[in-house]
Design a protein around this motif. Structure first.
Motif, PDB file in Angstrom:
ATOM      1  N   TYR A   6       8.641  19.742   0.995  1.00  0.00           N
ATOM      2  CA  TYR A   6       9.196  18.381   0.974  1.00  0.00           C
ATOM      3  C   TYR A   6      10.109  18.114   2.159  1.00  0.00           C
ATOM      4  O   TYR A   6      10.131  17.002   2.689  1.00  0.00           O
ATOM      5  CB  TYR A   6       9.887  18.115  -0.371  1.00  0.00           C
ATOM      6  N   ASN A   7      10.857  19.132   2.607  1.00  0.00           N
ATOM      7  CA  ASN A   7      11.715  18.955   3.783  1.00  0.00           C
ATOM      8  C   ASN A   7      10.916  18.525   5.008  1.00  0.00           C
ATOM      9  O   ASN A   7      11.380  17.744   5.825  1.00  0.00           O
ATOM     10  CB  ASN A   7      12.423  20.269   4.136  1.00  0.00           C
ATOM     11  N   LEU A   8       9.695  19.074   5.139  1.00  0.00           N
ATOM     12  CA  LEU A   8       8.893  18.823   6.338  1.00  0.00           C
ATOM     13  C   LEU A   8       7.989  17.597   6.181  1.00  0.00           C
ATOM     14  O   LEU A   8       7.222  17.265   7.078  1.00  0.00           O
ATOM     15  CB  LEU A   8       8.040  20.055   6.668  1.00  0.00           C
ATOM     16  N   ASP A   9       8.069  16.934   5.037  1.00  0.00           N
ATOM     17  CA  ASP A   9       7.260  15.753   4.792  1.00  0.00           C
ATOM     18  C   ASP A   9       7.936  14.535   5.433  1.00  0.00           C
ATOM     19  O   ASP A   9       9.108  14.267   5.156  1.00  0.00           O
ATOM     20  CB  ASP A   9       7.110  15.551   3.271  1.00  0.00           C
ATOM     21  N   SER A  10       7.197  13.835   6.278  1.00  0.00           N
ATOM     22  CA  SER A  10       7.799  12.714   7.027  1.00  0.00           C
ATOM     23  C   SER A  10       8.301  11.599   6.096  1.00  0.00           C
ATOM     24  O   SER A  10       9.129  10.792   6.489  1.00  0.00           O
ATOM     25  CB  SER A  10       6.782  12.144   8.017  1.00  0.00           C
ATOM     26  N   ARG A  11       7.824  11.559   4.852  1.00  0.00           N
ATOM     27  CA  ARG A  11       8.246  10.492   3.930  1.00  0.00           C
ATOM     28  C   ARG A  11       9.538  10.839   3.206  1.00  0.00           C
ATOM     29  O   ARG A  11      10.161  10.003   2.573  1.00  0.00           O
ATOM     30  CB  ARG A  11       7.147  10.259   2.882  1.00  0.00           C
ATOM     31  N   ASP A  12       9.953  12.107   3.299  1.00  0.00           N
ATOM     32  CA  ASP A  12      11.089  12.586   2.509  1.00  0.00           C
ATOM     33  C   ASP A  12      12.410  12.393   3.257  1.00  0.00           C
ATOM     34  O   ASP A  12      12.476  12.518   4.477  1.00  0.00           O
ATOM     35  CB  ASP A  12      10.896  14.072   2.195  1.00  0.00           C
ATOM     36  N   VAL A  26       6.306  27.329  17.635  1.00  0.00           N
ATOM     37  CA  VAL A  26       6.518  26.677  18.929  1.00  0.00           C
ATOM     38  C   VAL A  26       5.420  25.650  19.125  1.00  0.00           C
ATOM     39  O   VAL A  26       4.240  25.957  18.913  1.00  0.00           O
ATOM     40  CB  VAL A  26       6.482  27.720  20.073  1.00  0.00           C
ATOM     41  N   ARG A  27       5.833  24.441  19.509  1.00  0.00           N
ATOM     42  CA  ARG A  27       4.832  23.396  19.722  1.00  0.00           C
ATOM     43  C   ARG A  27       4.853  22.971  21.186  1.00  0.00           C
ATOM     44  O   ARG A  27       5.908  22.757  21.762  1.00  0.00           O
ATOM     45  CB  ARG A  27       5.135  22.183  18.835  1.00  0.00           C
ATOM     46  N   LEU A  28       3.661  22.875  21.750  1.00  0.00           N
ATOM     47  CA  LEU A  28       3.539  22.364  23.111  1.00  0.00           C
ATOM     48  C   LEU A  28       2.584  21.192  23.066  1.00  0.00           C
ATOM     49  O   LEU A  28       1.444  21.336  22.609  1.00  0.00           O
ATOM     50  CB  LEU A  28       2.972  23.455  24.030  1.00  0.00           C
ATOM     51  N   ARG A  29       3.049  20.040  23.512  1.00  0.00           N
ATOM     52  CA  ARG A  29       2.240  18.802  23.484  1.00  0.00           C
ATOM     53  C   ARG A  29       1.604  18.581  22.111  1.00  0.00           C
ATOM     54  O   ARG A  29       0.405  18.332  21.991  1.00  0.00           O
ATOM     55  CB  ARG A  29       1.148  18.871  24.549  1.00  0.00           C
ATOM     56  N   GLY A  30       2.438  18.776  21.076  1.00  0.00           N
ATOM     57  CA  GLY A  30       1.977  18.479  19.721  1.00  0.00           C
ATOM     58  C   GLY A  30       1.102  19.547  19.084  1.00  0.00           C
ATOM     59  O   GLY A  30       0.745  19.456  17.931  1.00  0.00           O
ATOM     60  N   ARG A  31       0.755  20.599  19.861  1.00  0.00           N
ATOM     61  CA  ARG A  31      -0.092  21.650  19.289  1.00  0.00           C
ATOM     62  C   ARG A  31       0.713  22.914  19.087  1.00  0.00           C
ATOM     63  O   ARG A  31       1.548  23.273  19.922  1.00  0.00           O
ATOM     64  CB  ARG A  31      -1.243  21.975  20.245  1.00  0.00           C
ATOM     65  N   ARG A  32       0.427  23.603  17.993  1.00  0.00           N
ATOM     66  CA  ARG A  32       1.142  24.843  17.715  1.00  0.00           C
ATOM     67  C   ARG A  32       0.633  25.956  18.632  1.00  0.00           C
ATOM     68  O   ARG A  32      -0.568  26.165  18.750  1.00  0.00           O
ATOM     69  CB  ARG A  32       0.945  25.227  16.244  1.00  0.00           C
ATOM     70  N   VAL A  33       1.566  26.640  19.292  1.00  0.00           N
ATOM     71  CA  VAL A  33       1.187  27.760  20.155  1.00  0.00           C
ATOM     72  C   VAL A  33       0.716  28.905  19.254  1.00  0.00           C
ATOM     73  O   VAL A  33       1.412  29.270  18.308  1.00  0.00           O
ATOM     74  CB  VAL A  33       2.397  28.207  21.014  1.00  0.00           C
ATOM     75  N   GLY A  59       0.829  -1.204   0.000  1.00  0.00           N
ATOM     76  CA  GLY A  59       0.000   0.000   0.000  1.00  0.00           C
ATOM     77  C   GLY A  59       0.856   1.244   0.000  1.00  0.00           C
ATOM     78  O   GLY A  59       1.882   1.292  -0.672  1.00  0.00           O
ATOM     79  N   GLU A  60       0.461   2.241   0.800  1.00  0.00           N
ATOM     80  CA  GLU A  60       1.153   3.513   0.758  1.00  0.00           C
ATOM     81  C   GLU A  60       1.946   3.784   2.038  1.00  0.00           C
ATOM     82  O   GLU A  60       1.749   3.097   3.029  1.00  0.00           O
ATOM     83  CB  GLU A  60       0.153   4.644   0.499  1.00  0.00           C
ATOM     84  N   TYR A  61       2.842   4.771   1.971  1.00  0.00           N
ATOM     85  CA  TYR A  61       3.533   5.201   3.190  1.00  0.00           C
ATOM     86  C   TYR A  61       2.520   5.925   4.065  1.00  0.00           C
ATOM     87  O   TYR A  61       1.862   6.857   3.620  1.00  0.00           O
ATOM     88  CB  TYR A  61       4.670   6.166   2.859  1.00  0.00           C
ATOM     89  N   LEU A  62       2.409   5.502   5.316  1.00  0.00           N
ATOM     90  CA  LEU A  62       1.384   6.088   6.175  1.00  0.00           C
ATOM     91  C   LEU A  62       1.885   7.386   6.808  1.00  0.00           C
ATOM     92  O   LEU A  62       3.070   7.569   7.021  1.00  0.00           O
ATOM     93  CB  LEU A  62       0.975   5.098   7.262  1.00  0.00           C
ATOM     94  N   GLN A  63       0.931   8.268   7.089  1.00  0.00           N
ATOM     95  CA  GLN A  63       1.268   9.557   7.662  1.00  0.00           C
ATOM     96  C   GLN A  63       0.146   9.960   8.626  1.00  0.00           C
ATOM     97  O   GLN A  63      -1.025   9.792   8.311  1.00  0.00           O
ATOM     98  CB  GLN A  63       1.368  10.577   6.526  1.00  0.00           C
ATOM     99  N   THR A  64       0.518  10.471   9.791  1.00  0.00           N
ATOM    100  CA  THR A  64      -0.515  10.896  10.743  1.00  0.00           C
ATOM    101  C   THR A  64      -1.004  12.296  10.367  1.00  0.00           C
ATOM    102  O   THR A  64      -0.299  13.018   9.664  1.00  0.00           O
ATOM    103  CB  THR A  64       0.058  10.957  12.181  1.00  0.00           C
ATOM    104  N   PRO A  65      -2.192  12.700  10.865  1.00  0.00           N
ATOM    105  CA  PRO A  65      -2.675  14.061  10.582  1.00  0.00           C
ATOM    106  C   PRO A  65      -1.673  15.125  11.036  1.00  0.00           C
ATOM    107  O   PRO A  65      -1.525  16.156  10.382  1.00  0.00           O
ATOM    108  CB  PRO A  65      -3.976  14.146  11.382  1.00  0.00           C
ATOM    109  N   THR A  66      -0.966  14.896  12.143  1.00  0.00           N
ATOM    110  CA  THR A  66       0.017  15.877  12.627  1.00  0.00           C
ATOM    111  C   THR A  66       1.164  15.996  11.633  1.00  0.00           C
ATOM    112  O   THR A  66       1.649  17.097  11.359  1.00  0.00           O
ATOM    113  CB  THR A  66       0.573  15.433  14.001  1.00  0.00           C
TER     114      THR A  66
END
Lengths: 246, 137
Positions: free
Chosen positions: A179-185, B104-111, A130-137
């Motif tokens: 792309y730098n901030l993409d967890s798959r990169d 700045v992130r605190l507990r995964g949330r952006r301040v 399947g695909e590379y998984l990624q969380t909403p965060t």
């Protein structure tokens, strides 16, 4: 509301004149007409020689960037009624050579865009189910920068790009960050060599006009400033740490 | 195609307008930006003036009195009033820019940007208070 409005359109016909001139067109003023609809009306019914770029008419393709009353705008997302009673001055994008009328030369931008490698780079491609998984965060980290449509309004708004044509520019840096901030990169170190140079992020003096001009709320100025500490940290790491630990 | 097509920087038929030397007067935001850059000169002078004060204090009463006389000179006073304006301008415009450069992130949330801005001003007030307390005490 008056039923007609005048567009003062910059014309540049290199075979006729070495300098651009301005031509007035009076067109119907309709509530639901964008600047692009007005230009299309001119092209279809008034003067077929007028040249400009456009494609999707819905702020997705990024083709119809031009300067409207001095501000860089997408012609399809800017409405004539907002400029009534007019006249409305329509010029090509600033900071680019003009090929004809409202059509600018964008080869420089396209070269810079490909220089930052705006695609996902993997050192080893693992076969995955399947695909590379990624969380909403993880998605939220880069999503804003992925909204860029390469319309170049930010280059038109940026005085640094006007004065220092070597500057890589806002959109290319924002897309590098996408792309730098993409967890798959895994390619951020490859982009560092292009970004952390005098003509990369360090040319940016944070005027902030790119962010104001952006029709997609990408915030390229923010992307560049956020990359500056990262670039410093990476350079220090490369200097201080043995190769294996970088 | 076997031939490599290369980008050419300029063709004679393209029109490339020159940027006026007064480009920074064209928009209010450009003017504010140039003033912000210029404010660095006054920030530098502010630091030099402070160092001169510290030096005068360390060298005894006579030097300190001479420094006070120099500071009371109308030209110096005018320069320092302008400097104060630019230092405040520098601080306020950079504080405004800070939330966009800092994530700045605190507990995964952006301040939120407002909080980052508020903390900058809070730190400014706090440091000013401490300095005032040391000097006036």
């Amino acid at each position: 509301m008056a039923d007609r409005i005048t567009l003062q359109v910059t014309r540049y016909l290199p075979e006729e004149s070495a300098r651009p001139t301005s031509q007035d067109y009076e067109i119907p003023l309709r509530k639901d007409w964008s600047i692009l609809d007005g230009l299309n009306h001119i092209k279809d019914h008034v003067d077929g020689t007028l040249s400009y770029r456009w494609s999707c008419r819905m702020g997705i393709c990024g083709s119809c960037g031009m300067t409207v009353n001095g501000e860089p705008k997408l012609a399809c997302a800017t409405f004539l009624a907002d400029y009534a009673p007019g006249p409305v001055r329509i010029e090509p994008l600033n900071n680019f050579p003009v090929v004809r009328d409202l059509v600018v030369e964008i080869g420089d931008f396209l070269e810079k865009l490909s220089a930052v490698k705006p695609w996902i780079i993997r050192e080893d491609e693992e076969p995955v189910e399947g695909e590379y998984l990624q969380t909403p965060t993880e998605l939220a980290e880069y999503k804003q920068f992925s909204m860029c449509i390469n319309c170049m309004l930010c280059y038109s708004a940026c005085p640094v790009y006007g004065l220092e044509p070597g500057f890589i520019g806002p959109a290319a840096i924002a897309l590098a960050q996408r792309y730098n901030l993409d967890s798959r990169d895994r390619g951020s170190h490859e982009r560092l060599d292009v970004l952390s140079t005098d003509e990369g992020i360090w040319d940016c003096t944070f005027v902030g006009e790119c962010t104001r001009a952006c029709p997609k709320h990408v915030d390229p100025a923010g992307a560049i400033q956020r990359y500056k500490p990262t670039a410093v940290a990476e350079t220090l790491k490369a200097f201080l740490l043995p190769r294996g630990k970088r | 195609m076997s031939e490599q097509v290369e980008h050419v920087d300029f063709y004679a038929r393209w029109y490339k307008p020159r940027i006026s030397r007064l480009w920074w007067l064209r928009r209010r935001s450009y003017l504010v930006f140039v003033l912000r850059e210029l404010s660095s000169v006054f920030v530098a002078w502010f630091v030099v003036f402070l160092l001169l004060l510290v030096r005068a204090v360390s060298q005894g009463d006579r030097e300190y009195q001479r420094f006070l006389d120099l500071s009371a000179n109308p030209w110096m006073l005018a320069l320092n009033v302008i400097t104060l304006f630019f230092v405040v301008f520098h601080t306020v415009t950079w504080f405004d820019a800070a939330p966009r450069a800092m994530v700045v992130r605190l507990r995964g949330r952006r301040v939120p940007a407002r909080i980052v801005l508020l903390l900058h001003y809070a730190a400014w007030v706090l440091l000013t208070g401490i300095t005032a307390w040391i000097i006036l005490d």
